[in-house]
Design a protein around this motif. Structure first.
Motif, PDB file in Angstrom:
ATOM      1  N   PRO A 255       0.805  -1.229   0.000  1.00 20.59           N
ATOM      2  CA  PRO A 255       0.000   0.000   0.000  1.00 20.59           C
ATOM      3  C   PRO A 255       0.836   1.277   0.000  1.00 20.59           C
ATOM      4  O   PRO A 255       0.344   2.331  -0.433  1.00 20.59           O
ATOM      5  N   PHE A 256       2.081   1.189   0.429  1.00 22.43           N
ATOM      6  CA  PHE A 256       2.951   2.354   0.351  1.00 22.43           C
ATOM      7  C   PHE A 256       3.381   2.597  -1.100  1.00 22.43           C
ATOM      8  O   PHE A 256       3.497   3.745  -1.535  1.00 22.43           O
ATOM      9  N   ILE A 257       3.622   1.509  -1.837  1.00 21.95           N
ATOM     10  CA  ILE A 257       3.977   1.648  -3.256  1.00 21.95           C
ATOM     11  C   ILE A 257       2.805   2.242  -4.021  1.00 21.95           C
ATOM     12  O   ILE A 257       2.922   3.284  -4.675  1.00 21.95           O
ATOM     13  N   TRP A 258       1.663   1.551  -3.971  1.00 19.78           N
ATOM     14  CA  TRP A 258       0.498   2.026  -4.722  1.00 19.78           C
ATOM     15  C   TRP A 258      -0.016   3.345  -4.186  1.00 19.78           C
ATOM     16  O   TRP A 258      -0.490   4.202  -4.951  1.00 19.78           O
ATOM     17  N   GLY A 259       0.097   3.548  -2.887  1.00 17.51           N
ATOM     18  CA  GLY A 259      -0.349   4.810  -2.292  1.00 17.51           C
ATOM     19  C   GLY A 259       0.502   5.987  -2.720  1.00 17.51           C
ATOM     20  O   GLY A 259      -0.010   7.092  -2.940  1.00 17.51           O
ATOM     21  N   SER A 260       1.804   5.779  -2.869  1.00 17.11           N
ATOM     22  CA  SER A 260       2.667   6.871  -3.346  1.00 17.11           C
ATOM     23  C   SER A 260       2.381   7.177  -4.809  1.00 17.11           C
ATOM     24  O   SER A 260       2.481   8.333  -5.238  1.00 17.11           O
ATOM     25  N   SER A 261       2.000   6.156  -5.588  1.00 15.53           N
ATOM     26  CA  SER A 261       1.639   6.383  -6.984  1.00 15.53           C
ATOM     27  C   SER A 261       0.402   7.266  -7.092  1.00 15.53           C
ATOM     28  O   SER A 261       0.288   8.097  -8.001  1.00 15.53           O
ATOM     29  N   GLN A 262      -0.536   7.105  -6.169  1.00 10.34           N
ATOM     30  CA  GLN A 262      -1.727   7.954  -6.158  1.00 10.34           C
ATOM     31  C   GLN A 262      -1.372   9.438  -6.053  1.00 10.34           C
ATOM     32  O   GLN A 262      -2.088  10.293  -6.572  1.00 10.34           O
ATOM     33  N   PHE A 263      -0.270   9.723  -5.392  1.00 11.09           N
ATOM     34  CA  PHE A 263       0.122  11.112  -5.132  1.00 11.09           C
ATOM     35  C   PHE A 263       0.942  11.742  -6.261  1.00 11.09           C
ATOM     36  O   PHE A 263       1.209  12.946  -6.212  1.00 11.09           O
ATOM     37  N   VAL A 264       1.367  10.952  -7.238  1.00 15.31           N
ATOM     38  CA  VAL A 264       2.230  11.485  -8.293  1.00 15.31           C
ATOM     39  C   VAL A 264       1.548  12.673  -8.979  1.00 15.31           C
ATOM     40  O   VAL A 264       0.381  12.597  -9.371  1.00 15.31           O
ATOM     41  N   ASP A 265       2.272  13.777  -9.066  1.00 22.54           N
ATOM     42  CA  ASP A 265       1.793  15.029  -9.679  1.00 22.54           C
ATOM     43  C   ASP A 265       0.661  15.689  -8.897  1.00 22.54           C
ATOM     44  O   ASP A 265      -0.106  16.482  -9.452  1.00 22.54           O
ATOM     45  N   HIS A 266       0.535  15.372  -7.607  1.00 23.26           N
ATOM     46  CA  HIS A 266      -0.477  16.057  -6.794  1.00 23.26           C
ATOM     47  C   HIS A 266      -0.113  17.535  -6.691  1.00 23.26           C
ATOM     48  O   HIS A 266       1.043  17.888  -6.460  1.00 23.26           O
ATOM     49  N   PRO A 267      -1.087  18.421  -6.870  1.00 20.21           N
ATOM     50  CA  PRO A 267      -0.770  19.855  -6.920  1.00 20.21           C
ATOM     51  C   PRO A 267      -0.322  20.477  -5.601  1.00 20.21           C
ATOM     52  O   PRO A 267       0.371  21.506  -5.598  1.00 20.21           O
TER      53      PRO A 267
END
Length: 358
Positions: A255-267
């Motif tokens: 969940p840390f891997i996939w969770g960090s992907s969710q944040f990619v390019d977050h404003p």
């Protein structure tokens, strides 16, 4: 702290590895990934509607194949390793920049998996912890696990298509491996990996399809985490192979891997913000990474930098993209390339120990 950040970036990010492949839905879709010094890139995207190629019907009960350290080479060259890493990376790409609360398709199979996990959750309520002198490892867990051991094939059979019913005994093994060890009453990243393998198997037989990707993580895997956290708290399960403050987390990694992907390019939200408890409480419903941080904050006391030093160091990495790439490297190095973890993996017809086909 800055040395630790440098170490994370250099050891787990800037390494070369040029090919990982996934077989989706019985080799329905092959996705090629490669890693350059700038990170992971997606190099191809075949049509999602390609009909699945039938998988081998000679299903078998999985068994251990990695019994000695020299066997690790066989694992890293295997179709299982290629399929598993490809599966993880494909889902990682699929959730990039998306919230848990976004809109996505929920198929009948996804609904059936949620019912399965709901059953496991209900069994916890029906199996209260015993009074015992030992603080950790409540023996009631073994009663709970015995019920799963007895019912697993039936639970899996209710999820998969009728024409794939013969796969139930093989896939059920991974479901039983995914909830912890009944002898030691512990849980760790190897058990978490077994659940990912369980989902991968469902993809390979065509029960889950490419357009289920978001629901696989946001619905099924997220629900799995809720059940596992309930198990851990109810039965005071020990962390399997925990590295203490030097590990990323006592129980989870994916969940840390996939969770960090969710944040990619977050404003607005940057890695430095996840150590802010106010940010976590306001945003954890949307982001898997923050759900993990919230659980850690609930379970541990004291300064975050002391009880979760690795995560504290990662909070200083400048971008979520670099965090994501570094965590993938760390997962391979600290989980998938560690004999104490892989010796417990089991291999069958769907997750094959045979060398990857060129």
């Amino acid at each position: 702290m800055y040395f630790c950040v440098w170490l994370f970036l250099n050891v787990y990010l800037f390494q070369r590895d040029y090919s990982n492949r996934i077989c989706w839905g019985g080799l329905k879709r092959t996705v090629l990934y490669y890693v350059s010094e700038s990170g992971l890139e997606h190099s191809s995207s075949p049509e999602d509607d390609t009909p699945p190629i039938p998988v081998c019907q000679n299903f078998m009960v999985p068994k251990k194949e990695i019994s000695m350290f020299p066997d690790m080479g066989k694992w890293k060259r295997s179709q299982a390793y290629a399929d598993y890493m490809g599966f993880i990376l494909t889902l990682n790409e699929g959730v990039k920049g998306k919230k848990l609360t976004c809109e996505y398709k929920v198929s009948e199979t996804i609904e059936k998996l949620l019912v399965l996990l709901g059953t496991l959750d209900r069994w916890i309520d029906e199996t209260p912890p015993e009074d015992q002198p030992s603080r950790f490892g409540n023996k009631a867990y073994r009663t709970w696990y015995a019920k799963l051991d007895q019912e697993a094939e039936g639970l899996v059979a209710a999820v998969i298509p009728e024409d794939k019913a013969a796969a139930a005994p093989e896939i059920a093994v991974y479901l039983k491996e995914a909830v912890g060890n009944s002898t030691r009453i512990d849980y760790g990243t190897g058990h978490e990996a077994a659940f990912a393998i369980f989902l991968c198997c469902l993809c390979k037989i065509g029960a889950l399809r490419v357009d289920d990707q978001l629901a696989i993580i946001f619905k099924v895997f997220d629900r799995y985490l809720v059940v596992m956290r309930k198990l851990q708290k109810t039965y005071r399960m020990e962390p399997a192979g925990s590295q203490g403050v030097w590990g990323l987390d006592d129980f989870q990694f994916l969940p840390f891997i996939w969770g960090s992907s969710q944040f990619v390019d977050h404003p607005t939200l940057e890695p430095k913000h996840f150590v802010d408890e106010k940010v976590v409480n306001e945003n954890h419903h949307d982001y898997m990474f923050l759900e993990c941080i919230k659980f850690i904050n609930e379970m541990k006391t004291g300064p975050f930098a002391e009880h979760s030093n690795q995560l504290w160091n990662i909070s200083a990495v400048p971008t979520w993209s670099k965090v994501n790439q570094g965590l993938i490297r760390m997962y391979k190095a600290e989980c998938l390339e560690k004999f104490p973890v892989i010796q417990h993996f089991k291999f069958g017809s769907l997750i094959s120990i045979q060398p990857v086909k060129p």
